[in-house]
Structures are given as C-alpha cells and as structure tokens.
Design a protein around this motif. Structure first.
Motif, mmCIF file in Angstrom:
data_model
loop_
_atom_site.group_PDB
_atom_site.id
_atom_site.type_symbol
_atom_site.label_atom_id
_atom_site.label_comp_id
_atom_site.label_asym_id
_atom_site.label_seq_id
_atom_site.Cartn_x
_atom_site.Cartn_y
_atom_site.Cartn_z
ATOM 1 N N ASP A 1 52.204 33.960 -39.971
ATOM 2 C CA ASP A 1 52.458 33.048 -38.471
ATOM 3 C C ASP A 1 52.841 32.071 -38.295
ATOM 4 O OD1 ASP A 1 50.380 32.202 -36.147
ATOM 5 O OD2 ASP A 1 49.417 31.979 -36.788
ATOM 6 N N VAL A 2 54.103 31.839 -37.320
ATOM 7 C CA VAL A 2 54.486 31.029 -37.695
ATOM 8 C C VAL A 2 54.873 30.216 -35.773
ATOM 9 C CG1 VAL A 2 57.426 30.331 -37.922
ATOM 10 C CG2 VAL A 2 56.486 32.248 -39.110
ATOM 11 N N ASP A 3 54.640 29.307 -36.284
ATOM 12 C CA ASP A 3 55.063 27.865 -35.053
ATOM 13 C C ASP A 3 56.161 27.436 -35.289
ATOM 14 O OD1 ASP A 3 52.719 28.676 -33.047
ATOM 15 O OD2 ASP A 3 51.535 27.896 -34.971
ATOM 16 N N VAL A 4 57.210 26.610 -34.312
ATOM 17 C CA VAL A 4 58.102 25.886 -34.344
ATOM 18 C C VAL A 4 57.304 24.676 -33.830
ATOM 19 C CG1 VAL A 4 60.772 25.399 -34.300
ATOM 20 C CG2 VAL A 4 59.759 27.965 -35.166
ATOM 21 N N VAL A 5 58.078 23.425 -34.252
ATOM 22 C CA VAL A 5 57.834 22.429 -33.409
ATOM 23 C C VAL A 5 59.265 21.427 -33.331
ATOM 24 C CG1 VAL A 5 57.075 20.202 -33.013
ATOM 25 C CG2 VAL A 5 55.309 21.605 -33.576
ATOM 26 N N CYS A 6 60.020 21.400 -32.489
ATOM 27 C CA CYS A 6 61.389 20.640 -32.218
ATOM 28 C C CYS A 6 61.740 20.828 -30.760
ATOM 29 C CB CYS A 6 62.033 22.824 -32.187
ATOM 30 S SG CYS A 6 62.305 23.677 -30.884
ATOM 31 N N ALA A 7 62.833 20.031 -30.654
ATOM 32 C CA ALA A 7 63.323 19.927 -29.783
ATOM 33 C C ALA A 7 63.892 20.558 -28.722
ATOM 34 C CB ALA A 7 64.886 18.539 -29.762
ATOM 35 N N PRO A 8 64.495 20.275 -27.646
ATOM 36 C CA PRO A 8 64.727 20.626 -26.715
ATOM 37 C C PRO A 8 66.398 21.409 -27.550
ATOM 38 C CG PRO A 8 64.698 19.276 -25.363
ATOM 39 C CD PRO A 8 64.613 19.031 -26.964
ATOM 40 N N PRO A 9 67.789 23.021 -27.066
ATOM 41 C CA PRO A 9 68.392 22.666 -27.672
ATOM 42 C C PRO A 9 69.754 21.933 -27.030
ATOM 43 C CG PRO A 9 67.671 24.551 -26.387
ATOM 44 C CD PRO A 9 66.915 23.592 -26.341
ATOM 45 N N TYR A 10 70.186 21.521 -27.667
ATOM 46 C CA TYR A 10 71.561 20.366 -27.411
ATOM 47 C C TYR A 10 73.019 20.454 -28.685
ATOM 48 C CZ TYR A 10 70.127 17.330 -31.130
ATOM 49 O OH TYR A 10 69.689 16.806 -32.579
ATOM 50 N N TYR A 11 72.493 21.277 -29.591
ATOM 51 C CA TYR A 11 73.944 20.910 -31.012
ATOM 52 C C TYR A 11 74.879 22.165 -30.299
ATOM 53 C CZ TYR A 11 75.526 20.041 -35.455
ATOM 54 O OH TYR A 11 76.834 20.993 -36.591
ATOM 55 N N PHE B 1 66.054 23.939 -19.467
ATOM 56 C CA PHE B 1 65.878 22.936 -20.544
ATOM 57 C C PHE B 1 66.062 21.761 -20.219
ATOM 58 C CE2 PHE B 1 67.095 27.005 -23.204
ATOM 59 C CZ PHE B 1 65.688 26.921 -23.934
ATOM 60 N N SER B 2 64.621 20.751 -20.432
ATOM 61 C CA SER B 2 64.263 19.230 -19.814
ATOM 62 C C SER B 2 64.515 18.603 -21.447
ATOM 63 C CB SER B 2 62.656 19.611 -19.362
ATOM 64 O OG SER B 2 62.653 17.902 -18.882
ATOM 65 N N SER B 3 64.569 17.093 -21.389
ATOM 66 C CA SER B 3 64.938 16.712 -21.912
ATOM 67 C C SER B 3 62.969 15.719 -22.347
ATOM 68 C CB SER B 3 66.201 15.754 -22.292
ATOM 69 O OG SER B 3 65.757 14.587 -21.440
ATOM 70 N N TRP B 4 62.855 15.921 -20.991
ATOM 71 C CA TRP B 4 61.852 14.743 -21.204
ATOM 72 C C TRP B 4 60.027 15.258 -21.368
ATOM 73 C CZ3 TRP B 4 58.573 14.675 -16.692
ATOM 74 C CH2 TRP B 4 59.512 15.231 -15.523
ATOM 75 N N GLY C 1 60.058 36.681 -29.535
ATOM 76 C CA GLY C 1 59.498 37.602 -30.436
ATOM 77 C C GLY C 1 57.765 37.222 -30.880
ATOM 78 N N LEU C 2 57.466 37.055 -32.417
ATOM 79 C CA LEU C 2 56.171 36.776 -32.571
ATOM 80 C C LEU C 2 56.277 35.078 -32.376
ATOM 81 C CD1 LEU C 2 54.762 39.957 -34.004
ATOM 82 C CD2 LEU C 2 54.238 38.834 -31.844
ATOM 83 N N VAL C 3 57.681 34.330 -32.648
ATOM 84 C CA VAL C 3 57.105 33.201 -33.088
ATOM 85 C C VAL C 3 57.024 32.206 -31.667
ATOM 86 C CG1 VAL C 3 58.446 30.955 -33.753
ATOM 87 C CG2 VAL C 3 59.149 33.509 -34.649
ATOM 88 N N SER C 4 56.194 31.290 -32.321
ATOM 89 C CA SER C 4 55.519 30.689 -30.680
ATOM 90 C C SER C 4 56.213 28.872 -31.051
ATOM 91 C CB SER C 4 54.326 30.683 -31.312
ATOM 92 O OG SER C 4 53.396 31.073 -30.676
ATOM 93 N N VAL C 5 56.783 28.443 -30.276
ATOM 94 C CA VAL C 5 57.503 27.477 -30.322
ATOM 95 C C VAL C 5 57.792 26.275 -29.571
ATOM 96 C CG1 VAL C 5 60.376 26.676 -29.425
ATOM 97 C CG2 VAL C 5 60.176 29.220 -30.665
ATOM 98 N N HIS C 6 57.588 25.711 -29.309
ATOM 99 C CA HIS C 6 56.895 24.256 -29.163
ATOM 100 C C HIS C 6 57.664 22.688 -28.970
ATOM 101 C CE1 HIS C 6 52.705 26.066 -29.664
ATOM 102 N NE2 HIS C 6 53.507 26.035 -30.589
ATOM 103 N N ARG C 7 58.588 22.833 -27.478
ATOM 104 C CA ARG C 7 59.558 22.171 -27.663
ATOM 105 C C ARG C 7 58.473 20.381 -26.865
ATOM 106 N NH1 ARG C 7 64.022 25.008 -28.347
ATOM 107 N NH2 ARG C 7 64.332 26.831 -27.396
ATOM 108 N N CYS C 8 59.151 19.279 -27.979
ATOM 109 C CA CYS C 8 59.056 17.586 -27.943
ATOM 110 C C CYS C 8 60.305 17.061 -27.261
ATOM 111 C CB CYS C 8 58.306 17.736 -28.872
ATOM 112 S SG CYS C 8 57.459 18.551 -29.859
ATOM 113 N N PRO C 9 59.851 16.172 -26.402
ATOM 114 C CA PRO C 9 61.172 15.586 -25.221
ATOM 115 C C PRO C 9 61.906 14.608 -27.057
ATOM 116 C CG PRO C 9 59.092 15.064 -24.807
ATOM 117 C CD PRO C 9 58.831 15.694 -25.791
ATOM 118 N N VAL C 10 63.415 14.436 -26.322
ATOM 119 C CA VAL C 10 64.207 13.808 -26.989
ATOM 120 C C VAL C 10 64.872 13.241 -26.372
ATOM 121 C CG1 VAL C 10 65.876 15.611 -27.312
ATOM 122 C CG2 VAL C 10 65.469 14.040 -28.929
#
Length: 433
Positions: A36-46, A55-58, A66-75
């Motif tokens: 069971d995989v979660d990801v905490v990351c920033a919005p894509p910029y690199y 995407f929003s930066s704030w 797929g089955l991966v939950s991706v949680h994006r946080c402000p940067v």
C-alpha cells in the motif's frame, strides 16, 4: 493487511528525469508487489524549475496514479536559483508537508496498519519532523540519500562557506542521520561518506538507481532524431541528455564544440531542460555544429540515446562523490561509449574507465582530444559500448535492483532492523578499505 510505505520526497510523476522518475518507478513496482503506497511530494517543476501546467504551487491536492495515492503540498519556486533561494525552497516544502505526512501516518495507525517512511534526500530538512513523529507514532524511518545537498551546496559555492557554519551544519546533519533505522545511498563512494558521517555500518544500505535494460537497448535502424535534425549517418554525434544545471558543468561542452567546429564530421546535441539552458543557447550562438532538443518522453528516450555515437557526461569539479549521475545508467545500457569528466578515485571514474574515457573536470582541451580520438576509432567505440551495456546489465538492471531493495524492506518491516551483510559487497569493500 498490506504493508504501508509512505514515500516522502519533493519529486514525483510527471517529472521525466531525476529523482521523480525513480520515485515513480519504485512506487509502481511496490504496488505490483502488494504494498500500500502513499506519496507526499511537491507539484512537478523539475528540471526546468517552472511549475508544470495544470498544477498549483500553493494548494494541497491528492491524485491517484494507478493504485498510488499522491498527495501534493505547496512549495516555493524561486525565479532565481541562488544557494539561499534553494534552501528556502526546500524549507517551504518541509514546512508545508508536515501536516500532510502526519495525517497519513495517523490515519494508518488508527486502522492498525504499520508504516515505514521512505524519506528521500534532498530535502533533509524534512527529517527532524519525521524523527519526532516516529517517536510519537512508533513507525520506522528509511532515509535514502540521492544527493548530499548540504555538502554539494558548500562545495559548489552555492552556500556561504564559513568554517564554523560548515562544521555546525555538518554536525546537525550527521546527528540526524544516525537516528533513523536505515540510511541508503546510490553508490559505493557515497556509502563511504555516510560511514564517515557517523552512520553505523549495520544501518548502511547500498540502493543504486537502476535502468530498465529491456526499454533502453542498442538499435541499429535509421535514427528518427538524426532525420529530425538533418544530421547524416556519417556524422559522429556527441550527445548530452539530462538536467542542465550548475552541478553538471555543461558549459565545457560549448567550449568543446567551438574548438571542434572545424571538424565537420563531429556534431554535438544537448537534450534537456534546466536553469542553464538559456545561458547555453546564448553561449552557442553562431556555432554550426551544435543542436538543442527538449527532454523527450519515455517512448522516444531510447531512440534519443541511440542517436549518439558518443555520450558526454560532464560534471563540475566540486561535485566529486557527492552525487552519482543517474543518466550514466541509461548511457551505458544504450550500448554507446561514454566520455566523462571526473577525478581518479571517484565512482564515475572507476565505472567509466572500464567502458569509456575519463578526463579531468573543466578541462576543455582534454575533452576535445578525447572526443576527436574516439570519433576516429569505430571499433574502439563499439568495444567500449558493448562493455558499458554489460556493466549496466550486471549492476543496474531494474528488476535485480528493486528485488534486492524489496527484500531489505521486508526485513525492516518484520524484524525492525537490518544486518551488516545487507550492505552491497562493493560498498562494504569501499568502507572497510
């Protein structure tokens, strides 16, 4: 109940290169293995340091790939990349993401699921909050060092280098690293650096970046990129593909192209994005033997690599063993020789000397001599390219690397620790030498 992994990192899909690419492939692989995989990351910029469309930066957001939950946080994304701005950028993510990762861990804890935090450096600034939370909520922490961000910042002059400041920051980083259950990194020399920072041998894990050797492989048909750029088959293409940033020392390629402009047989192609791209295009103004391309999607990446007769891997002189360029894996897997800039004793030097040519960093004359020599010897290029392909298959094949990682991950989940034998033999040999 499925074991839960929370990948905590700045970078994730749809970033095409660098840490985001590896995080994405690892997450998908773990899901297929029943995690069971979660990801905490920033919005894509690199690597462009510009926010990807849509995407929003704030704002906080959650998407499912797929089955991966991706949680994006402000940067915060700086318009100008100075050392201080990079630090503020990393801190902004560390602060904004604390609540998100704690909420995910708490939710799993309430449901009776044990979690492992897989924290990817950079940014190490997230580690203090992770360690505090690990004491409260009783979860294990695996720190994976893709890049010694602090050391590289001081070495490259991106951060002010005062002896007391350098010593203080280094001491804090070393102390933090010693508090986690596992610390891994991507090369034997970087494993040695972990050991020198005080990380115990039984906590060190060699976890290299990988390459899908089925997707990246030699091809012989007419190359679509040569056709696109109007480069004939009799030309020798020297290719650089990847991030265009300070650590790469890319300007040396422009100098080499200028010196070799009289050699009509040799052309240069620079494919990538990054903060240095506009500077490089301006530096190359008026040169007829250099072409620029954007980053290419995965389905065209193998064709791009196979356009090369020679791959170029420049590095700034201050980087040394603080990083191991992930692009090297794909270069070797493509079956083409590599010319790298590196000092003897570094990991890049040790690898490339067996399947390519190594010259000192920032020495444009040495680089041009190596390019001209290799361009004139077809059989040597074929031999070195073949050796590079063999090295990629035996050391960095994706299934092999991720299978070994997953076995160590399971051991951490079910026993709470690793043992000394888990360290790769090459890394262990480097540390104990």
């Amino acid at each position: 109940m499925k074991p839960h992994i929370l990948i905590y990192s700045l970078n994730y899909f749809p970033e095409l290169i660098g840490i985001g690419k590896y995080n994405t492939e690892m997450a998908n692989w773990l899901v297929n293995e029943g995690y069971d995989v979660d990801v905490v990351c920033a919005p894509p910029y690199y690597p462009s340091w510009e926010l990807s469309p849509g995407f929003s930066s704030w704002r906080y957001s959650c998407n499912h790939y797929g089955l991966v939950s991706v949680h994006r946080c402000p940067v915060w994304l700086p318009k100008k990349l100075t050392g201080i701005n990079r630090i503020l950028h990393l801190f902004s993510f560390a602060i904004s993401s604390v609540i998100q990762f704690i909420w995910l861990i708490l939710r799993k804890k309430i449901s009776g699921t044990e979690s492992i935090i897989f924290l990817v450096e950079p940014p190490i600034f997230c580690l203090p909050a992770v360690l505090v939370a690990s004491k409260i909520f009783q979860f294990k922490v695996w720190l994976h060092v893709q890049d010694f961000e602090i050391d590289a910042g001081f070495s490259l002059g991106l951060l002010p280098s005062f002896p007391r400041l350098t010593s203080l920051v280094g001491s804090i980083e070393n102390w933090l690293m010693q508090k986690v259950q596992v610390v891994s990194t991507i090369s034997a020399q970087m494993s040695l650096r972990l050991y020198q920072k005080g990380v115990k041998l039984d906590k060190c894990v060699y976890f290299p970046n990988w390459v899908d050797c089925n997707t990246i492989h030699p091809i012989d048909e007419t190359n679509e990129f040569r056709t696109q750029l109007g480069i004939s088959e009799d030309k020798i293409v020297c290719l650089y593909s990847g991030n265009l940033g300070a650590k790469q020392g890319i300007s040396i390629l422009i100098e080499a192209a200028r010196i070799l402009e009289c050699r009509e047989k040799i052309v240069f192609v620079v494919a990538g994005q990054g903060p240095m791209k506009r500077v490089l295009i301006e530096q190359a103004r008026g040169l007829s033997n250099i072409y620029f391309l954007d980053l290419q999607p995965l389905e065209r990446f193998n064709a791009l690599l196979n356009m090369a007769d020679i791959h170029l891997l420049p590095q700034a002189s201050g980087v040394g063993d603080l990083v191991l360029p992930s692009k090297l894996k794909a270069m070797l897997a493509s079956g083409r020789p590599v010319i790298a800039t590196a000092y003897p004793g570094t990991q890049v030097f040790n690898i490339v000397q067996t399947c390519g040519v190594v010259v000192p960093p920032e020495e444009s004359q040495e680089l041009t001599i190596a390019i001209a020599d290799l361009a004139n010897h077809d059989l040597n290029r074929q031999k070195l390219g073949s050796e590079g392909r063999k090295y990629a298959l035996s050391h960095w094949d994706r299934e092999q690397v991720l299978s070994q990682f997953e076995s160590k991950l399971r051991k951490l989940i079910y026993t709470g620790k690793l043992v000394n034998q888990d360290l790769d033999s090459e890394a262990q040999k480097t540390i104990t030498a």
